[in-house]
Motif scaffolding. Structure first.
Motif, short mmCIF file in Angstrom:
data_model
loop_
_atom_site.label_atom_id
_atom_site.label_comp_id
_atom_site.label_asym_id
_atom_site.label_seq_id
_atom_site.Cartn_x
_atom_site.Cartn_y
_atom_site.Cartn_z
N GLY A 49 0.71 -1.52 -0.21
CA GLY A 49 0.01 0.19 -0.02
C GLY A 49 0.72 1.22 0.15
O GLY A 49 1.97 1.65 -0.11
N THR A 50 0.19 2.44 0.53
CA THR A 50 1.39 3.61 0.79
C THR A 50 1.82 3.96 2.07
O THR A 50 2.29 4.67 2.69
N SER A 51 2.20 2.36 2.61
CA SER A 51 2.07 2.73 4.33
C SER A 51 4.58 2.55 4.69
O SER A 51 4.67 2.70 5.66
N GLY A 52 4.36 2.14 3.25
CA GLY A 52 6.36 2.79 3.23
C GLY A 52 7.06 1.34 4.01
O GLY A 52 8.33 1.47 4.17
N GLN A 53 6.02 0.34 4.01
CA GLN A 53 6.62 -0.81 4.50
C GLN A 53 6.56 -1.62 3.09
O GLN A 53 6.10 -1.58 1.93
N GLN A 54 7.69 -2.48 3.24
CA GLN A 54 8.30 -3.08 1.95
C GLN A 54 8.16 -5.02 1.90
O GLN A 54 8.33 -5.21 2.90
N VAL A 55 7.82 -5.55 0.79
CA VAL A 55 8.32 -7.55 0.38
C VAL A 55 9.75 -7.23 -0.39
O VAL A 55 9.33 -6.38 -1.56
N HIS A 56 10.84 -7.75 0.50
CA HIS A 56 11.48 -7.96 -0.69
C HIS A 56 11.90 -9.27 -1.12
O HIS A 56 11.61 -10.17 -0.30
N ILE A 57 11.22 -9.53 -2.25
CA ILE A 57 12.20 -11.06 -2.94
C ILE A 57 13.82 -11.56 -2.80
O ILE A 57 14.48 -10.72 -3.51
N ALA A 58 14.39 -12.39 -2.30
CA ALA A 58 15.77 -13.10 -2.93
C ALA A 58 15.82 -14.34 -3.66
O ALA A 58 14.95 -15.27 -2.12
N TYR A 59 16.68 -14.54 -3.88
CA TYR A 59 16.93 -16.07 -3.99
C TYR A 59 18.28 -16.44 -3.00
O TYR A 59 18.54 -15.74 -2.51
N GLY A 60 17.88 -17.22 -2.97
CA GLY A 60 17.98 -18.49 -1.30
C GLY A 60 18.03 -19.83 -0.84
O GLY A 60 16.99 -20.13 -1.25
N ALA A 61 18.43 -20.63 -0.28
CA ALA A 61 18.53 -21.71 -0.14
C ALA A 61 16.96 -21.45 0.57
O ALA A 61 16.86 -20.95 1.33
N SER A 62 16.68 -22.88 0.42
CA SER A 62 14.84 -22.80 0.86
C SER A 62 13.77 -24.05 0.82
O SER A 62 14.48 -24.80 -0.33
N GLU A 63 13.73 -24.45 1.47
CA GLU A 63 13.18 -26.26 1.94
C GLU A 63 11.87 -25.97 1.21
O GLU A 63 10.94 -25.00 1.38
N GLU A 64 11.28 -26.90 0.68
CA GLU A 64 9.93 -27.15 -0.26
C GLU A 64 8.94 -27.11 0.50
O GLU A 64 8.14 -26.28 0.39
N GLU A 65 8.77 -27.44 1.99
CA GLU A 65 8.14 -27.16 2.50
C GLU A 65 8.62 -26.26 3.87
O GLU A 65 9.27 -26.92 4.56
N SER A 66 8.14 -25.16 4.20
CA SER A 66 8.84 -24.38 5.15
C SER A 66 7.91 -23.55 6.10
O SER A 66 6.77 -23.13 5.36
N PRO A 67 7.68 -23.03 7.65
CA PRO A 67 6.75 -22.62 7.99
C PRO A 67 7.00 -20.91 7.67
O PRO A 67 6.09 -20.58 8.30
N ARG A 68 8.10 -20.12 7.09
CA ARG A 68 8.42 -18.52 7.31
C ARG A 68 7.49 -18.43 6.73
O ARG A 68 6.57 -19.04 5.07
N HIS A 69 6.99 -17.20 6.57
CA HIS A 69 5.50 -16.65 5.82
C HIS A 69 5.65 -15.07 6.31
O HIS A 69 6.01 -14.85 7.59
N PRO A 70 5.31 -14.45 5.35
CA PRO A 70 4.53 -13.21 5.94
C PRO A 70 3.28 -12.82 6.54
O PRO A 70 2.57 -14.29 6.10
#
Length: 112
Positions: A49-70
């Motif tokens: 939105g206009t909050s000034g907050q951002q989501v950044h996406i980058a390459y990295g080691a990742s598990e197929e199933e992961s509990p990480r989330h926004p």
């Protein structure tokens, strides 16, 4: 003192930036923004939105199933239902950028 979040950085497997752009930009409706020239095609940045907050996406080691989330704050219950429907429709398409698992709108939430 901390006053908020500037950005969160989420990792994706190498070679899946196009799918991330589809999901975060089109399905979630976040606004893409330019990345540094030398990082083009390796990163994706989105405004929340206009909050000034951002989501950044980058390459990295990742598990197929992961509990990480926004976790995004949604404007209203109606907007939440609208977003759930968009995510469900994307899930149903079954393409490479589709969420692998999601709750069907109107049914009990699984907590995933």
């Amino acid at each position: 003192m901390i006053a908020g979040i500037a950005h969160i950085n989420l990792i994706i497997p190498e070679g899946t930036l196009e799918e991330a752009n589809e999901f975060y930009g089109n399905t979630l409706g976040l606004t893409p923004r330019p990345v540094p020239h030398l990082q083009k095609n390796r990163l994706a940045w989105f405004d929340i939105g206009t909050s000034g907050q951002q989501v950044h996406i980058a390459y990295g080691a990742s598990e197929e199933e992961s509990p990480r989330h926004p976790c995004f704050k949604i404007e209203s219950p109606e907007k939440l239902l609208e977003l759930q429907r968009r995510i469900w429709e994307h899930h149903e398409k079954g393409d490479k950028s589709s969420p692998r698992a999601t709750d069907k709108p109107g049914e009990a939430n699984s907590g995933e």
